[in-house]
Motif scaffolding. Structure first.
Motif, PDB file in Angstrom:
ATOM      1  N   ASP A 125       9.035  28.016  12.893  1.00 54.47           N
ATOM      2  CA  ASP A 125       9.909  29.176  13.010  1.00 54.47           C
ATOM      3  C   ASP A 125       9.497  30.042  14.203  1.00 54.47           C
ATOM      4  O   ASP A 125       8.334  30.152  14.527  1.00 54.47           O
ATOM      5  N   ALA A 126      10.488  30.643  14.853  1.00 50.06           N
ATOM      6  CA  ALA A 126      10.225  31.479  16.031  1.00 50.06           C
ATOM      7  C   ALA A 126       9.474  32.738  15.630  1.00 50.06           C
ATOM      8  O   ALA A 126       9.826  33.410  14.663  1.00 50.06           O
ATOM      9  N   ARG A 127       8.409  33.040  16.388  1.00 47.05           N
ATOM     10  CA  ARG A 127       7.612  34.234  16.130  1.00 47.05           C
ATOM     11  C   ARG A 127       7.338  34.965  17.440  1.00 47.05           C
ATOM     12  O   ARG A 127       7.268  34.345  18.501  1.00 47.05           O
ATOM     13  N   ALA A 128       7.158  36.291  17.348  1.00 50.78           N
ATOM     14  CA  ALA A 128       6.833  37.096  18.532  1.00 50.78           C
ATOM     15  C   ALA A 128       5.447  36.706  19.028  1.00 50.78           C
ATOM     16  O   ALA A 128       4.486  36.679  18.255  1.00 50.78           O
ATOM     17  N   VAL A 129       5.350  36.412  20.341  1.00 52.81           N
ATOM     18  CA  VAL A 129       4.072  35.966  20.895  1.00 52.81           C
ATOM     19  C   VAL A 129       3.527  36.904  21.969  1.00 52.81           C
ATOM     20  O   VAL A 129       2.319  37.001  22.154  1.00 52.81           O
ATOM     21  N   ALA A 130       4.400  37.626  22.668  1.00 50.16           N
ATOM     22  CA  ALA A 130       3.950  38.522  23.747  1.00 50.16           C
ATOM     23  C   ALA A 130       5.102  39.462  24.104  1.00 50.16           C
ATOM     24  O   ALA A 130       6.246  39.236  23.713  1.00 50.16           O
ATOM     25  N   GLY A 131       4.767  40.496  24.853  1.00 49.89           N
ATOM     26  CA  GLY A 131       5.782  41.435  25.312  1.00 49.89           C
ATOM     27  C   GLY A 131       5.718  41.607  26.815  1.00 49.89           C
ATOM     28  O   GLY A 131       4.737  41.229  27.466  1.00 49.89           O
ATOM     29  N   TRP A 200       6.085  43.831  15.342  1.00 51.05           N
ATOM     30  CA  TRP A 200       6.892  42.674  15.746  1.00 51.05           C
ATOM     31  C   TRP A 200       6.595  41.462  14.861  1.00 51.05           C
ATOM     32  O   TRP A 200       7.348  40.485  14.888  1.00 51.05           O
ATOM     33  N   ALA A 201       5.516  41.490  14.077  1.00 53.79           N
ATOM     34  CA  ALA A 201       5.143  40.347  13.252  1.00 53.79           C
ATOM     35  C   ALA A 201       6.140  40.096  12.131  1.00 53.79           C
ATOM     36  O   ALA A 201       6.234  38.988  11.626  1.00 53.79           O
ATOM     37  N   GLY A 202       6.858  41.142  11.724  1.00 50.09           N
ATOM     38  CA  GLY A 202       7.778  40.977  10.602  1.00 50.09           C
ATOM     39  C   GLY A 202       9.051  40.269  10.980  1.00 50.09           C
ATOM     40  O   GLY A 202       9.775  39.801  10.171  1.00 50.09           O
TER      41      GLY A 202
END
Length: 202
Positions: A125-131, A200-202
């Motif tokens: 599943d797609a997850r936030a990795v960086a900004g 952003w983890a949620g």
């Protein structure tokens, strides 16, 4: 992190973040939280460097690299403990989102004014990795470290002759403060992140 005085720098960050420090061969140092490596500090002038997981070890732009080894921190690693890396953001005046998405297989989405969140579906599943933040306030990857008590951490920064560059404030990532070592190297502290990337983890 690559700085002129690695021993002084690692001592500062250890004092703020609670690292156990190990002297390594060649005058470098590593900072640990329990059995997890939080950072390596070596002699040089490049500042913080970031290693991303991926296929084919290689250098990237802006003091970053790809390493094919086991990823120690990130959206699929165990939740960050106090003192551990918990997020990274690219501060830049010249966004090159296509470069990062092409090199690392990320997707970028506008999340706030001048701010993009990169996601990865590398492990499902797609997850936030960086900004990425478009700004003229410096250039480069900025690491975030988890702390349990942001106000107490800022007090320790001052006691250790560092500077609090940005006083505690709340942003979309969570409650943060930006700090700088007296010997070089700045980072962001994020209070009690629920996971990699804080909110952003949620």
């Amino acid at each position: 992190m690559s700085v002129a005085e690695p021993e002084s720098s690692v001592d500062f960050f250890a004092g703020v973040l609670g690292w156990a420090v190990i002297a390594e061969p060649g005058g470098s140092f590593s900072g640990w939280v329990g059995d997890r490596l939080a950072a390596q500090v070596v002699a040089g002038e490049r500042g913080w460097g970031v290693f991303f997981g991926g296929d084919g070890a290689r250098e990237l732009k802006v003091n970053s690299s790809v390493d094919g080894g086991r990823v120690l921190h990130g959206p699929w690693a165990p939740p960050p403990r106090s003192g551990e890396p918990c997020w990274v953001e690219l501060f830049t005046a010249s966004p090159e989102d296509g470069y990062w998405c092409g090199e690392l297989g990320w997707e970028g989405r506008d999340a706030a004014d001048e701010f993009v969140v990169f996601t990865s579906a590398r492990h499902g599943d797609a997850r936030a990795v960086a900004g990425r933040l478009t700004t003229t306030r410096g250039e480069g990857w900025q690491p975030y470290f988890a702390v349990d008590d942001l106000d107490a951490a800022c007090v320790r920064v001052s006691e250790l002759d560092g500077r609090v560059l940005l006083e505690p404030t709340t942003v979309p990532t969570g409650r943060i403060a930006s700090i700088e070592s007296p010997r070089g190297g700045s980072c962001v502290l994020l209070e009690k992140p629920a996971g990699w990337g804080g909110a952003w983890a949620g």
